[in-house]
Design an enzyme around this catalytic site. Structure first.
Site, PDB file in Angstrom:
ATOM      1  N   ASP A 202     -57.211 -18.442 -22.968  1.00 17.96           N
ATOM      2  CA  ASP A 202     -56.710 -18.504 -24.330  1.00 17.96           C
ATOM      3  C   ASP A 202     -57.418 -19.714 -24.923  1.00 17.96           C
ATOM      4  OD1 ASP A 202     -54.954 -18.018 -26.506  1.00 17.96           O
ATOM      5  OD2 ASP A 202     -53.777 -19.743 -25.877  1.00 17.96           O
TER       6      ASP A 202
ATOM      7  N   GLY B 162     -56.694 -14.800 -30.748  1.00 18.93           N
ATOM      8  CA  GLY B 162     -56.260 -14.135 -31.977  1.00 18.93           C
ATOM      9  C   GLY B 162     -57.147 -14.544 -33.146  1.00 18.93           C
TER      10      GLY B 162
END
Length: 674
Positions: A369, A518
């Site tokens: 991430d 994202g």
């Protein structure tokens, strides 16, 4: 003795009387007392073994002397009885306990061997024809006591690592009262108490600095070697060491809920938890006990029925049983477990699931991430663009800060920092609502305000404004006021200096690194390229992260996922190994098998290398513990008797002790590569 309790050493707690009164003591003190007890028994038996050997007929034959006199056999019997009862006591009580728990093992075998040797020798003294076993009995007990003493010191060394963590917590704290500073016990502190930390002292509780500032050394807790500057409003962790400043802290929670207490509990649980390797060792130890008894009795019957003396057959049986003691095997894995778990904690790697840690060696792909792991995680506003004359740049920042004040997200922190810098007042937000993975919504000063990602615009068919530009490393959020696009804020996050090196090491280890974020594709592509990663997956919502992990697994990859444990929880749970990153008390990232206290990508590399090293140590120990039995057992049974090669019970005990000590030393050599 239950082999399953091995990390705390063996279950020696039942091995001598008078232990009930010590129930209140720490495990460390209990261990120290046990070691002292073995040491004392060893020296008493040593003093008695010398006259026993000098009075033994076999030793006299060997030395070419004859010191027998009337009653010498009775003196020999008396001295040997003391050795058997006093020196053999830990093993005899261990035998009884194992029989009671229907779990025969190490103590059962030793207890059985010395009892057979003693009873047979006593029968010789009182009239049975043959040679007594007294000197073998004494040397056997002597070597066993020495082996246990050395091995318990090694076990204690492994447990000491945990004890050191416990000792980090100071016992007293300076509590600030309205009229004075009063010293209280740390465990009496409650939430919202105020404590004073003086220069050079340890921080007594987790909390927030109320006033003052200082550099704190948190290395024993987080593995971060550089002292960190802490000022008003910053979190501090109990157990960290203060530098030259003094400051006051508002306590966040009671001592039992502190970060350090949770670490100690985690380490303790992980040391006790079982992995596949441990279960394998336990099974092997059980089998070895069965093999010892069957082979021992079989050996006795073979030699006795083929015309050898009862004494010779007994000696072979005792030697086989002693050699076969599954002691080294019982310690092989738990010692490495105790050492590795505590060492990891000191380096900021908290193992919650032992199997996940041991499986780190199988990782083929790591999914990162981006925010806060590969990057610093501190977003700073790089530009504010207004698309509506009604709202100036400062007004956009002011209004959006109302939505972000409730969020922990790095983007929110960046916007709030900008508001602070501009000295603006944050307005109130009502009807606050989070839009999963896309932003936040609320009512501010009567207007419906949304702060959202570019993904929200695409999904809701809203056009990206003309002239909109963002460079590759910027993250952009759009501001909608009453459903109209009012402007956007661009924030950038710098890469961690350690990231590139960590990715390079992974590549050398043939492990693929994939960026999962994202964020928009441009940012992701830029980060991925700069760091030399294998690939990236961008603009992914939290629920899609799970799908991406599944996709990789379906291609046969063994996937580790790193994330902050909040929106990444489903993906962390799906990954073969979930690694939660994020310091402080987020330690309970439930879905992860491993928690990294620092969000440093180098720690992930350390974790994999250390997982491999730990597994290697376990396998080395298992090979050694079983391998020596394969060679020594046939010799003990007398396979080469006709060639003149035969092992005495004492030699068997020496071999068994050496194998245990080798296993203990090998485990203690385990190191974390920083």
């Amino acid at each position: 003795m239950d082999m399953n309790k091995m990390p705390e050493g063996m279950d020696h707690s039942k091995m001598h009387k008078g232990n009930d009164q010590h129930k209140g003591m720490s495990e460390h003190d209990h261990h120290a007392m046990m070691i002292a007890d073995f040491k004392k028994r060893f020296y008493v038996v040593l003093a008695l073994t010398i006259p026993i050997m000098l009075l033994s007929t076999m030793i006299q034959h060997f030395m070419g002397v004859n010191w027998t006199f009337t009653g010498s056999s009775y003196i020999l019997f008396a001295l040997s009885s003391v050795v058997f009862v006093y020196g053999g006591w830990p093993f005899l009580t261990g035998l009884v306990d194992e029989v009671k728990s229907k779990n025969p093992g190490m103590m059962f075998l030793i207890g059985f061997a010395i009892t057979v040797a003693y009873c047979y020798s006593v029968a010789i003294v009182f009239g049975l024809k043959g040679m007594d076993f007294f000197w073998e009995l004494a040397t056997l007990i002597l070597i066993m006591l020495l082996g246990h003493w050395i091995e318990m010191k090694s076990v204690m060394g492994a447990s000491n690592e945990l004890e050191l963590l416990v000792q980090l917590m100071p016992s007293d704290a300076h509590m600030v009262m309205p009229d004075m500073v009063h010293d209280v016990k740390t465990d009496t502190l409650k939430e919202n108490d105020i404590i004073l930390i003086k220069p050079g002292e340890k921080v007594a509780a987790d909390g927030i600095i109320l006033e003052g500032e200082s550099y704190l050394n948190e290395s024993m807790l987080t593995g971060e070697s550089k002292p960190v500057l802490k000022a008003k409003g910053d979190k501090v962790i109990a157990g960290s060491i203060n530098g030259n400043g003094s400051f006051k802290v508002t306590v966040s929670h009671a001592a039992k809920d502190s970060y350090l207490s949770q670490v100690v509990k985690l380490v303790d649980d992980a040391q006790k938890s079982k992995s596949q390797t441990q279960l394998l060792a336990d099974t092997a130890a059980k089998w070895l006990t069965v093999i010892a008894l069957v082979t021992g009795i079989g050996t006795f019957l073979y030699w006795y029925l083929t015309g050898q003396t009862l004494a010779f057959a007994m000696e072979r049986m005792v030697t086989v049983i002693v050699i076969c003691c599954p002691h080294a095997l019982g310690l092989a894995v738990p010692l490495v477990v105790a050492k590795s778990t505590a060492l990891s904690a000191k380096h900021g790697l908290l193992i919650k699931n032992r199997t996940a840690f041991e499986n780190a060696r199988k990782i083929t792909t790591i999914v990162f991430d981006k925010t806060g792991t590969l990057t610093v995680g501190k977003f700073e506003v790089s530009k504010v663009v207004s698309l509506n004359k009604e709202f100036k740049e400062d007004e956009l920042i002011r209004l959006s800060s109302a939505l972000e004040q409730k969020s922990e997200h790095p983007i929110a922190t960046g916007i709030l920092q900008k508001v602070k810098d501009l000295k603006l007042t944050i307005p109130q937000a009502e009807n606050f609502k989070a839009i999963t993975g896309q932003g936040v919504e609320a009512t501010v000063e009567g207007k419906t305000l949304l702060v959202v990602s570019p993904g929200y615009l695409n999904e809701n068919k809203l056009a990206v404004p003309d002239g909109f530009t963002a460079n590759d490393t910027e993250t952009v959020v759009f501001i909608l006021i009453d459903q109209k696009l009012a402007g956007y804020i661009a924030l950038s996050d710098e890469l961690r200096p350690e990231s590139a090196e960590a990715i390079k090491t992974l590549r050398e280890e043939n492990i693929k690194s994939i960026l999962l974020t994202g964020d928009n594709s441009k940012v992701a592509a830029s980060v991925s390229k700069t760091l030399g990663m294998d690939s990236f997956i961008a603009e992914v919502l939290p629920h899609q992260k799970l799908e991406k992990i599944k996709e990789l697994q379906s291609k046969g990859e063994f996937v580790a996922m790193t994330g902050d444990g909040v929106n990444d929880a489903p993906a962390l749970a799906q990954a073969d190994i979930g690694i939660a990153v994020g310091s402080g008390s987020d330690i309970a990232a439930e879905t992860a098998g491993i928690v990294l206290v620092n969000s440093n990508p180098k720690d992930i590399v350390s974790l994999i290398l250390f997982g491999k090293a730990t597994y290697r140590k376990m396998i080395q120990n298992l090979i050694w513990a079983t391998g020596y039995n394969v060679i020594a057992l046939p010799l003990a049974a007398g396979v080469l008797y006709n060639q003149g090669i035969v092992l005495s019970p004492a030699a068997g005990a020496v071999l068994m002790t050496v194998s245990t000590v080798v296993v203990a030393i090998n485990a203690s050599l385990l190191k974390v590569k920083a």
